[in-house]
Scaffold this motif. Structure first.
Motif, mmCIF file in Angstrom:
data_model
loop_
_atom_site.group_PDB
_atom_site.id
_atom_site.type_symbol
_atom_site.label_atom_id
_atom_site.label_comp_id
_atom_site.label_asym_id
_atom_site.label_seq_id
_atom_site.Cartn_x
_atom_site.Cartn_y
_atom_site.Cartn_z
ATOM 1 N N ALA A 65 0.842 -1.201 0.000
ATOM 2 C CA ALA A 65 0.000 0.000 0.000
ATOM 3 C C ALA A 65 0.882 1.258 0.000
ATOM 4 N N PRO A 66 0.472 2.276 -0.770
ATOM 5 C CA PRO A 66 -0.815 2.463 -1.426
ATOM 6 C C PRO A 66 -0.963 1.814 -2.803
ATOM 7 N N THR A 67 0.037 1.100 -3.288
ATOM 8 C CA THR A 67 -0.130 0.368 -4.547
ATOM 9 C C THR A 67 -1.146 -0.753 -4.345
ATOM 10 N N ALA A 68 -1.902 -1.047 -5.394
ATOM 11 C CA ALA A 68 -2.966 -2.047 -5.303
ATOM 12 C C ALA A 68 -2.427 -3.460 -5.167
ATOM 13 N N VAL A 69 -3.257 -4.316 -4.604
ATOM 14 C CA VAL A 69 -3.003 -5.759 -4.573
ATOM 15 C C VAL A 69 -3.491 -6.332 -5.909
ATOM 16 N N PRO A 70 -2.652 -7.023 -6.658
ATOM 17 C CA PRO A 70 -3.061 -7.505 -7.980
ATOM 18 C C PRO A 70 -4.144 -8.582 -7.905
ATOM 19 N N ASP A 71 -5.129 -8.480 -8.778
ATOM 20 C CA ASP A 71 -6.217 -9.458 -8.805
ATOM 21 C C ASP A 71 -5.732 -10.852 -9.178
#
Length: 296
Positions: A65-71
Motif C-alpha cells: 500500500a498504497p499500490t494495489a493488490v493484484p487481482d
C-alpha cells in the motif's frame, strides 16, 4: 523529504502509488524497493537524482500500500519485471532511462534490463547479486541460517509471525547498528492490511513454488536469470546480515558477480554497511550511484 512529491499512476493493470522528484522532462530514474521496505527507502537518493537532472520515481511495489493488490495474485519476479517496463512506459521513459533496484527491486532490475534493454541506458543493483553467482551460496550453513525467514514464509505461521517486532528484528540483523525505527513504521503502514501482508509474503512463496507463477509473465521470468544487456553497477554491504558477502565474495573477491554481469559492469563492497547500505551511508552510496549513471 524536501521536494519529493507523491502520486499515483496506472501501469500493467495496477494502480501504483509513488514518490517522485525532479521535472518530468528529465531522463527517468526508476528506483525499486525490496522487503521489508517501502518506496521511502529512496528518500536520500531521489532529491540528488533530481538535482542531477533526472525525473526520479520510486513506486511502492505491487501489493505494498498504497499500490494495489493484484487481482491475479502474481508475485513472481517476472511480474516485477513487467511492472518496471510498464512504469517506464507510463512515465514516458526513453532509452536514456536508468533503473535502480534494491533487494527484490534488484531482481526486477536484472530482468527488466535483459527483457527490454532498449528502454534502459544503465542499471544499479544493491544487496542481491545475480542469482547465477549465488548457486552454491544457499548450500552453505551460514547463509541458510541467515535465510530462515524465506522458509518461515512458506508456512501458515508467517502471517501471524510478521509483525513490527519481527520486521524490526530483520532490520537489526541485516543492518547492525542502524536505527530503523522510522523505516519499520513505514513498512508496517504498507503492510497493515492482511491482503498487503499476504502480497509481501507472496513474493517468497512464488519464488519457491512455480505453481504460483502466472503464464503471461513467462518471458519476463526467464529474463530474471538471463544475462543483462546494459552495464550494471552492483553494490553490496560488507557487513550484510541477510545475504552475506562471504557467500559469494570470499575475501572480498567479486569476480563471481562480475562473471554474470555484462561487459563494462562494476561491482563494489561498501565497508561498514549492511543490507540497507543506501540508508546507512547515503552520501557515499549516492555518490557511487550518481557517478555511475552520469558516466557516458
Amino acid at each position: 523529504m524536501g521536494d519529493v512529491r507523491t502520486g499515483t499512476v496506472e501501469a500493467n493493470g495496477l494502480e501504483f502509488g509513488f514518490l517522485e522528484a525532479g521535472a518530468d522532462g528529465g531522463p527517468l530514474a526508476l528506483c525499486l524497493h525490496g522487503f521489508p521496505d517501502s518506496a521511502h527507502t529512496w528518500r536520500h537518493l531521489l532529491p540528488e537524482l533530481a538535482d542531477a537532472g533526472y525525473h526520479a520515481v520510486a513506486p511502492f511495489m505491487r501489493g505494498y500500500a498504497p499500490t494495489a493488490v493484484p487481482d491475479d495474485g502474481a508475485y513472481q519476479a517476472g511480474a516485477l519485471v513487467a511492472d518496471a517496463v510498464a512504469l517506464h512506459e507510463a512515465f514516458g521513459g526513453g532509452s536514456d532511462a536508468v533503473l535502480i533496484g534494491h533487494d527484490w527491486g534488484a531482481f526486477a532490475a536484472y530482468g527488466a534490463v535483459a527483457h527490454a534493454p532498449g528502454r534502459w541506458r544503465r542499471a544499479v543493483t544493491l544487496a542481491v547479486p545475480p542469482m547465477a553467482s549465488m548457486v552454491t551460496a544457499f548450500a552453505r550453513y551460514e547463509q541458510l541460517k541467515r535465510s530462515f525467514y524465506m522458509f518461515l514464509f512458506q508456512t501458515p505461521l508467517a502471517e501471524a509471525a510478521v509483525d513490527a517486532e519481527f520486521v524490526a528484528g530483520l532490520w537489526r540483523d541485516w543492518s547492525p547498528g542502524y536505527d530503523a525505527a522510522d523505516d519499520v513504521a513505514r513498512v508496517m503502514d504498507c503492510l497493515a492490511e492482511p491482503a498487503n501482508l499476504a502480497a509481501a509474503l507472496g513474493y517468497y512463496r512464488a519464488m519457491f513454488d512455480p505453481r504460483r507463477h502466472v503464464d503471461r509473465y513467462a518471458g519476463q521470468q526467464e529474463a530474471v536469470s538471463a544475462p543483462a544487456e546494459r552495464p550494471v553497477l552492483y553494490l553490496h554491504g560488507a557487513d550484510d546480515g541477510c545475504v552475506g558477502a562471504d557467500a559469494f565474495a570470499p575475501d572480498g573477491d567479486l569476480s563471481a558477480v562480475l562473471a554474470h554481469l555484462p561487459p563494462g559492469s562494476r561491482a563494489e563492497l561498501v565497508p561498514g554497511t549492511g543490507h540497507f547500505l543506501h540508508l546507512e551511508r547515503p552520501a557515499e552510496v549516492n555518490r557511487l550511484i550518481l557517478d555511475w549513471i552520469t558516466t557516458a
